[in-house]
Enzyme design. Structure first.
Site, PDB file in Angstrom:
ATOM      1  N   TYR A 142      -0.854  10.956  -3.691  1.00 51.12           N
ATOM      2  CA  TYR A 142      -1.657  11.113  -2.471  1.00 51.12           C
ATOM      3  C   TYR A 142      -1.000  10.312  -1.372  1.00 51.12           C
ATOM      4  CZ  TYR A 142      -5.763  10.668   0.615  1.00 51.12           C
ATOM      5  OH  TYR A 142      -6.635  10.690   1.681  1.00 51.12           O
ATOM      6  N   ASP A 237       5.971   5.354  -0.500  1.00 53.98           N
ATOM      7  CA  ASP A 237       4.597   5.146  -0.023  1.00 53.98           C
ATOM      8  C   ASP A 237       4.017   3.997  -0.853  1.00 53.98           C
ATOM      9  OD1 ASP A 237       1.911   5.112   0.435  1.00 53.98           O
ATOM     10  OD2 ASP A 237       1.628   7.282   0.281  1.00 53.98           O
ATOM     11  N   LYS A 265      -3.713  -1.160   3.208  1.00 49.13           N
ATOM     12  CA  LYS A 265      -4.533  -1.920   2.250  1.00 49.13           C
ATOM     13  C   LYS A 265      -4.292  -3.432   2.319  1.00 49.13           C
ATOM     14  CE  LYS A 265      -5.172   2.089  -0.759  1.00 49.13           C
ATOM     15  NZ  LYS A 265      -6.553   2.511  -0.659  1.00 49.13           N
TER      16      LYS A 265
END
Ligand code: HOZ
Length: 428
Positions: A142, A237, A265
């Protein structure tokens, strides 16, 4: 009626599905989500004042545990000086410098507000810098919810059994090639067929959005070689793995250097911060130096940057990541032992402060293997643990997160809860 149920009903009348991000709705596991009122260290309390040991950790950012006093203080001090300026600040430079020191492949860094923005911008940059259109991604990875990346994209969509979003025109994803995670041969074939058109390969160097899936030995190295050979950019990523699996992120652990990296994050410590960065020559294609446009009113927001800076500085303490990894391993090994004793088939894996629980024989290496795990058993385990005061991610396809605040008390209590739940599962 509990206060949680009341809130969920009220939320469902005004917010689609009652939540602002799909997996939170508990749809795949069933039941009512806990509406959180406060959090401290490894614990969260819901609207009915029930306390849970939290293994979601805001889906990654809460690496120090919730409401760490130094982070809260940094946020309060920054907020007192103004919430947003839409103008540059010194703190943004400090955060970018700190990121670059710890992840040297990020020679230049642009701050944004989320992981989605970071990956969307990195893809645009890769296309702009190479003058090519095609991108390669892997099934189950994702990379945020930008159109061209929402193809077989794991996480929430995997949870709901609908791997590709509606509302994305076929033309928008015609340049997205989706291959199997850990299948280097497939990548080699893709480059043989379309090498001159491939702008980049984007990958979660350890996948965390189809549960936790590690790269096979040589896979990332192979991607690096192929990208270099064909002039494509390799994008890691590291939104999830960044400063979560080790002090220099996943690239520090695996020793493979990407051209571009995306982060979010942990670098926001619970506030909205994302970043993309890489070789200076590539990053200089970004506006205002170059012609690849990217902008944001809240990019580098001073309050969010203060939280990120305080968090990153605290993770630089000696032994921080060793302790975090040891706590995570203690949890997963303890769970494996208890599952074995109870006769329940459970494989586990841990990587720094991330972990995976798989109701299947072995640790999976691909999306297909993850998808073949026993989701019914996961749901049983999830609800059993919730009733025992342990909050896991409400999906069999999300990784779990341990924080530095998860001390022996919290982990022992979790293992004791698991023993009760797994024993009941083993008897049924
Ligand atoms: N599926 C997202 C994490 N992989 C959930 C994020 C959220 O709900 O906050």
């Amino acid at each position: 009626m509990t206060r949680n149920t009341e809130l969920f009903e009220r939320a469902s009348n005004i917010i689609p599905g009652g939540v602002n991000s799909p997996v939170r709705a508990f749809r795949s596991v069933g039941g009512t989500p806990a509406f959180i009122e406060r959090a401290q260290g490894p614990y969260i309390w819901d609207a009915d004042n029930t306390r849970y040991i939290d293994y979601i950790g805001s889906w990654g950012p809460a690496i120090l545990g919730h409401a760490h006093p130094e982070v809260v203080k940094a946020v309060q001090e920054a907020a007192a000086n103004g919430l947003s300026f839409g103008a540059p600040t010194e703190a943004e430079i400090e955060l970018a410098e700190l990121i670059s020191q710890r992840v040297p492949s990020m020679e230049k860094v642009r701050l944004v507000s989320s992981g989605t923005e970071a990956t969307m911008s990195a893809i645009r940059l890769a296309r702009g810098a190479t003058g090519r259109d095609k991108i390669v991604k892997f099934e189950g990875c994702y990379h945020g919810h930008a159109d061209s990346l929402l193809v077989k994209a794991g996480s929430g969509m995997l949870t709901f059994g609908n791997p590709t979003s509606a509302g994305v025109p076929a033309e928008f994803i015609q340049h997205t090639m989706v291959l199997d995670y850990n299948d280097l041969n497939a990548v080699e074939q893709a480059f043989k067929q379309a090498g001159d058109d491939i702008a980049c390969v984007i990958i979660e160097p350890a996948a965390g959005n189809m549960n936790l899936v590690r790269p096979a030995e040589g896979f990332l190295e192979g991607l690096r070689e192929l990208c270099t050979q064909y002039g494509a950019l390799l994008i890691f990523d590291e939104v999830m793995t960044g400063f979560r699996v080790g002090p220099r992120s996943m690239q520090g652990l695996c020793g493979v250097t990407p051209d571009l990296t995306t982060l979010a994050k942990v670098i926001g410590g619970g506030m909205p911060v994302g970043a993309f960065g890489g070789q200076a020559g590539v990053m200089d294609h970004v506006a205002p130096l170059g012609s690849v446009y990217q902008a944001g009113t809240l990019s580098g927001n001073p309050v969010a940057v203060a939280a990120g800076l305080a968090t990153l500085r605290l993770t630089a303490q000696p032994g921080f990541y060793d302790d975090l990894a040891a706590a995570t391993a203690r949890l997963t090994l303890g769970l494996s032992e208890r599952a074995k004793a109870a006769g329940v088939t459970l494989a586990t894996d841990a990587l720094g402060g991330m972990f995976g629980l798989y109701f299947r024989e072995t640790v999976p290496t691909s999306f297909a293997e993850v998808a073949a795990s026993n989701t019914e058993q996961f749901n049983q385990f999830f609800h059993g643990m919730l009733a025992q005061g342990v909050h896991l991610a409400p999906s069999a396809f999300e990784a779990g997160f341990v924080s530095a605040a998860h001390d022996n008390t919290a982990i022992d209590a979790t293992l004791q809860a698991a023993e009760t739940v797994l024993t009941t599962m083993g008897q049924s």
